[in-house]
Design an enzyme around this catalytic site. Structure first.
Site, PDB file in Angstrom:
ATOM      1  N   ALA A   1       0.871  -1.180   0.000  1.00  0.00           N
ATOM      2  CA  ALA A   1       0.000   0.000   0.000  1.00  0.00           C
ATOM      3  C   ALA A   1       0.908   1.231   0.000  1.00  0.00           C
ATOM      4  O   ALA A   1       1.853   1.304   0.789  1.00  0.00           O
ATOM      5  CB  ALA A   1      -0.909   0.005   1.230  1.00  0.00           C
TER       6      ALA A   1
ATOM      7  N   TRP B   1       0.657   4.131   1.169  1.00  0.00           N
ATOM      8  CA  TRP B   1       0.703   4.903   2.404  1.00  0.00           C
ATOM      9  C   TRP B   1       1.430   4.178   3.542  1.00  0.00           C
ATOM     10  O   TRP B   1       1.745   4.767   4.570  1.00  0.00           O
ATOM     11  CB  TRP B   1      -0.712   5.206   2.892  1.00  0.00           C
ATOM     12  CG  TRP B   1      -1.609   3.998   3.003  1.00  0.00           C
ATOM     13  CD1 TRP B   1      -2.503   3.565   2.087  1.00  0.00           C
ATOM     14  CD2 TRP B   1      -1.661   3.060   4.089  1.00  0.00           C
ATOM     15  NE1 TRP B   1      -3.127   2.417   2.527  1.00  0.00           N
ATOM     16  CE2 TRP B   1      -2.629   2.083   3.761  1.00  0.00           C
ATOM     17  CE3 TRP B   1      -0.990   2.963   5.303  1.00  0.00           C
ATOM     18  CZ2 TRP B   1      -2.927   1.021   4.600  1.00  0.00           C
ATOM     19  CZ3 TRP B   1      -1.290   1.897   6.143  1.00  0.00           C
ATOM     20  CH2 TRP B   1      -2.263   0.941   5.791  1.00  0.00           C
ATOM     21  N   CYS B   2       1.727   2.899   3.357  1.00  0.00           N
ATOM     22  CA  CYS B   2       2.300   2.071   4.419  1.00  0.00           C
ATOM     23  C   CYS B   2       3.778   2.383   4.635  1.00  0.00           C
ATOM     24  O   CYS B   2       4.577   2.403   3.696  1.00  0.00           O
ATOM     25  CB  CYS B   2       2.111   0.593   4.071  1.00  0.00           C
ATOM     26  SG  CYS B   2       3.028  -0.544   5.131  1.00  0.00           S
ATOM     27  N   TYR B   3       4.156   2.596   5.884  1.00  0.00           N
ATOM     28  CA  TYR B   3       5.547   2.898   6.236  1.00  0.00           C
ATOM     29  C   TYR B   3       6.466   1.753   5.850  1.00  0.00           C
ATOM     30  O   TYR B   3       7.535   1.961   5.261  1.00  0.00           O
ATOM     31  CB  TYR B   3       5.646   3.174   7.739  1.00  0.00           C
ATOM     32  CG  TYR B   3       7.069   3.190   8.268  1.00  0.00           C
ATOM     33  CD1 TYR B   3       7.895   4.293   8.059  1.00  0.00           C
ATOM     34  CD2 TYR B   3       7.581   2.088   8.968  1.00  0.00           C
ATOM     35  CE1 TYR B   3       9.197   4.296   8.544  1.00  0.00           C
ATOM     36  CE2 TYR B   3       8.877   2.090   9.443  1.00  0.00           C
ATOM     37  CZ  TYR B   3       9.682   3.186   9.230  1.00  0.00           C
ATOM     38  OH  TYR B   3      10.966   3.195   9.705  1.00  0.00           O
TER      39      TYR B   3
END
Length: 485
Positions: free
Chosen positions: A167, A169-171
């Site tokens: 994803a 947005w995932c760190y």
């Protein structure tokens, strides 16, 4: 030597010769009534003697079963993957045990709550995952973008397809991206898809390919899956059985693991690559079968201190991100109990004494707690349990007492919105008081005394009534005779 006449002199029950006695109809009627009454009262007294009576007392808890309490449970979570399902325990004394696995078993289940395979074994975390230190260089694009339209063609074309479900947005996805792209580029150079074609590294953007990610039960990012050509294809939209990769995420670690995967694929001698011995079993140590379904059944037990605490079931990972808005912690409780299990025979014997005992022992068993998302996302389902210990002291034999311990509880449940990862929380608190139920055996001598009192009392009362009735009738006859003269 004492003569028989002297012995007869102490006879309490002197006999009147039968010829001197007179039977009457009224006496016969009273005798029948008295006999029936004595028989009825004797039966009542016998039933009272055989009936078990108990005394109940509430005292300060003096537990004899140690400082720990066992919690047994069997729960099904239709939307929580076994891959990340974690059982945690905490209490007010500071105890905090995370991801308990020793006494827990997990089974992947489908929407119908039935297992889809054998037991799911979690791999212990041996070390912290390595991540690359490279800067996020968008110019390096080594992996192929896969979509729902071309996924099946790629999985059937290449013997090994390794996919990074991520994803944006995932760190952790951002940290993996540069290493993944460099590893994909390296593998493409070493095993050219046109000349070799044994392996391909790809990626799927789960924010764009939502249905594809759901089909493969992706619940955390990044999730690296290994698909092998020729593996059994299930009926679920052609979905392949596959494996999950849990190894290091730096470029070198990824390349080593991918090379080990390639080494298992046969190829002509001219194309075989001699791998260094240090690469052996690299992939085997960092992968395991991926869950075949998106749900999980969790069963087992934990031991907790006898203080207020929490049993928490949620998704947990130290190197993945979760989309909390997509998580659903609905669950079905098949079994939840506290303390040692009583066998059906023992429970039946205890309920002979106290019929209501065990009525709340399984208060939550068979109940479903479903979040229909009517109240929004990030919903945690909480259960508040008040536990009371009950001790039953029963006289099983004439000279022996046995002690049975049972934990009863009341439960209140609610759905709560929070900013944390959704979970199923069980808040438990033990009462400082306990209930002691003691069986009180009846005295046999008391039973015999009551029986004698019944027989003697009715015999005497019947005799008095007969005498009164007989004398009354005689007086009435004398009065009648006097009137005639």
């Amino acid at each position: 030597m004492i003569s028989s006449s002297k012995i007869k002199s102490v006879d309490f029950y002197r006999k009147i010769p039968r010829d001197l006695t007179e039977a009457s109809l009224s006496g016969a009627g009273l005798s029948i009534i008295a006999a029936l009454s004595m028989l009825f009262l004797f039966g009542m007294e016998l039933n009272n003697y055989l009936t078990v009576t108990t005394s109940t007392a509430v005292i300060v808890d003096k537990s004899t079963d140690g400082d720990f309490l066992r919690i047994d449970f069997n729960m099904s979570f239709p939307s929580l993957s076994c891959e990340f399902a974690s059982i945690d325990v905490s209490d007010v004394l500071g105890t905090n045990r995370l991801n308990i696995t020793k006494t827990i078993r997990k089974f992947s289940i489908g929407p119908d709550l039935r297992p889809t395979g054998s037991e799911f074994h979690s791999m212990p975390v041996i070390h912290l995952l390595k991540h690359g230190e490279e800067a996020d260089d968008d110019s390096v694009e080594g992996s192929h973008m896969v979509t729902a339209n071309n996924f099946d063609s790629y999985s059937h074309e290449y013997p090994i397809l390794v996919v990074n479900f991520y994803a944006p947005w995932c760190y952790w996805s951002k940290r993996l991206k540069p290493s993944w792209e460099k590893a994909a580029k390296t593998m493409r150079e070493r095993y050219d898809p046109e000349m070799d074609g044994r392996i391909l590294l790809a990626k799927v953007d789960c924010t764009e390919e939502v249905e594809l990610c759901r089909r493969h039960h992706i619940q955390a990012y990044p999730s690296i899956r290994i698909f092998r050509k020729g593996s059994d294809v299930r009926d679920d939209h052609g979905h392949h059985d596959h494996e999950s990769y849990y190894g290091d995420r730096d470029t070198d670690g990824l390349v080593k693991a991918m090379e080990e995967l390639v080494a298992s694929i046969p190829l002509e001698e001219s194309h075989k690559l001699a791998l260094d011995g240090k690469h052996k079993n690299t992939a085997e140590n960092v992968k395991r079968p991926a869950p075949k379904a998106g749900g999980c059944r969790i069963e087992g037990y934990v031991r907790v201190k006898k203080v207020p605490g929490n049993l928490l079931i949620s998704a947990r990972s130290g190197a993945h991100s979760f989309d909390t808005s997509e998580m659903n912690m609905s669950h079905v409780i098949s079994h939840l109990s506290f303390g040692r299990k009583l066998s059906p025979k023992v429970m039946s014997d205890v309920q002979r004494l106290i019929p209501y005992l065990g009525g709340s022992h399984d208060r939550l068993n068979g109940r479903s707690f479903i979040n229909h998302r009517e109240v929004g996302a990030n919903v945690t389902i909480e259960h508040y349990l008040q536990i009371v210990k009950t001790e039953v002291i029963t006289r099983r034999y004439s000279r022996e007492h046995s002690l049975l311990e049972e934990y009863e509880y009341t439960a209140h449940s609610s759905l709560v919105q929070s900013i944390d990862i959704p979970a199923a929380k069980f808040h438990f608190e033990l009462s400082p008081m306990q209930v002691v139920i003691t069986e009180e055996p009846k005295s046999f001598s008391h039973f015999i005394t009551n029986v004698c009192a019944i027989i003697g009392g009715f015999f005497t009362v019947a005799g008095i009534l007969d005498a009164i009735l007989h004398n009354t009738m005689r007086m009435m006859k004398k009065v009648e005779i006097g009137k005639n003269f």
